[in-house]
Design a protein around this motif. Structure first.
Motif, mmCIF file in Angstrom:
data_model
loop_
_atom_site.group_PDB
_atom_site.id
_atom_site.type_symbol
_atom_site.label_atom_id
_atom_site.label_comp_id
_atom_site.label_asym_id
_atom_site.label_seq_id
_atom_site.Cartn_x
_atom_site.Cartn_y
_atom_site.Cartn_z
ATOM 1 N N GLN A 1 -7.968 4.399 -0.084
ATOM 2 C CA GLN A 1 -6.787 5.616 0.107
ATOM 3 C C GLN A 1 -6.326 6.186 -1.451
ATOM 4 N N GLN B 1 -7.759 -6.098 2.117
ATOM 5 C CA GLN B 1 -6.715 -5.277 1.992
ATOM 6 C C GLN B 1 -6.629 -4.156 0.782
ATOM 7 N N PRO C 1 0.691 -1.219 0.236
ATOM 8 C CA PRO C 1 0.111 0.129 0.007
ATOM 9 C C PRO C 1 0.806 1.232 -0.266
ATOM 10 N N LEU D 1 -7.051 -0.372 0.331
ATOM 11 C CA LEU D 1 -6.004 0.719 -0.137
ATOM 12 C C LEU D 1 -6.807 1.396 -1.734
#
Ligand code: PEP
Ligand code: MN
Length: 353
Positions: free
Chosen positions: A326, A319, A282, A323
């Protein structure tokens, strides 16, 4: 091109250099300094070869003015190119997300992961059917069967698919199933393969070789462009570093920013192969976006412990979904659009873990 002559060059040698330049229809402009004489070549640089000039007596250095990658250069195309992959735009203001497992393993695996990455907001589905493995005993990919599975999984999720082609003889086959052809790091300088993918109508994802310079990468892109295929997307996936305990490769984020200056071609980042560590992926994905990347390429697996290749570097679907959120926030800051998919608008949590 500028030719710098040796300090002790003779008048005969100078005349010889000038004659060679004029013989191909170019003009030579002599500039005599106290210590050195230089010759400026005026006209189309393509008419004269660099190396034979260097071999002439009295010549010290030859400096080209234009980059050797004419079609890939920013000068050739001052505005950044946008490459479209079956409706998904990469480049300009469009940030694209490519995700999926390293390898296509079976129908169930591919369908589960395709659904999960689509729900998380990925635009293009990846999966290798021809795997270039360091060991001949490692899983080599399902070949045509894998291409069929990938295509079906992509169709089921209304996603274009990208997959690697490792052999020039298989370009036609991969072209039948894929929306984008990937040339992997190990094949970045397989010039026969580059010429073959340059002849197809599909976009090409060209990954940087593990010890390739930026010029090498752009020259490989030039091979594809020179065959008539203008739809090339570059990919920074890390180069060989010395500290492989920390990361599988050395993520060269400066290259992303440099390529944006040197070339009009879109460039994406692949933090999965660059780091080989889910915990680092990430951070490097976001660093790539901040450096100006036009897309992010991530390996995702819902059962990494069962993966036949690169399981240890895969993000779990949750996950990956985190990400994407973001990346979306960061993209906005840089004036880029991460096209929302219908699924990512509807669902916040993927079905599988
Ligand atoms: C891959 O994309 O699975 C792959 C093999 O990548 P690279 O060529 O960057 O190693
Ligand atoms: Mn992989």
């Amino acid at each position: 091109m500028i030719v710098i002559l040796e300090p002790n060059v003779t008048e005969t040698q100078i005349q010889n250099v000038v004659d060679r330049i004029q013989a191909v229809g170019l003009s030579a402009h002599l500039s005599r300094g106290t210590y050195r004489t230089i010759v400026g070549i005026i006209g189309d640089e393509e008419k004269i070869q660099f190396e034979p000039l260097l071999a002439l007596p009295g010549v010290s250095e030859v400096i080209p003015v234009l980059p050797p990658y004419k079609l890939a250069s920013r000068e050739a195309h001052p505005r950044g190119s946008i490459v479209e992959v079956a409706g998904v735009k990469i480049g300009g203001d469009h940030l694209a997300l490519i995700a999926g497992p390293c390898a296509v393993e079976n129908e169930d695996q591919m369908h589960r992961i395709a659904q999960a990455v689509k729900q998380a907001g990925a635009h293009i589905l990846r999966g290798g059917a021809f795997k270039p493995r360091t060991s001949p005993y490692a899983f080599q990919g399902l070949e045509e069967e894998g291409l069929k599975i990938l295509r079906a999984a992509g169709d089921a999720q209304h996603m274009p698919v990208v997959t690697e082609v490792t052999d020039p003889r298989c370009v036609g086959l991969v072209d039948e199933y894929a929306d984008m052809l990937q040339v992997g790091a190990r094949n970045m300088q397989n010039f026969v393969l580059l010429k073959e993918v340059g002849k197809v109508q599909k976009p090409v994802l060209l990954k940087r070789g593990m010890s390739a310079t930026v010029t090498d990468l752009l020259m490989s892109a030039e091979y594809i462009l020179s065959q008539g295929n203008s739809r090339v997307v570059l990919c920074e996936r890390g180069v060989r570093g010395f500290d492989t305990k920390i990361a599988r490769n050395l993520f060269d984020v400066a290259t992303v920013a440099a390529v944006k200056q040197l070339s009009h071609l879109p460039i994406i980042v692949d933090p999965s192969h660059a780091t080989g560590q889910p915990a680092l992926v990430p951070h490097c994905a976001l660093a790539g976006v901040a450096a100006g990347a036009d897309g992010v390429h991530i390996e995702v697996h819902d059962r990494p412990e069962e993966a036949k290749s690169d399981g240890a570097q895969a993000l779990l679907p949750l996950q990956f979904a985190a990400l994407v959120t973001q990346i979306r926030q960061l993209a906005e800051l840089f004036g880029k659009t991460l096209t929302p998919t219908e699924e990512s608008n509807r669902a916040t949590t993927p079905d599988c873990r």
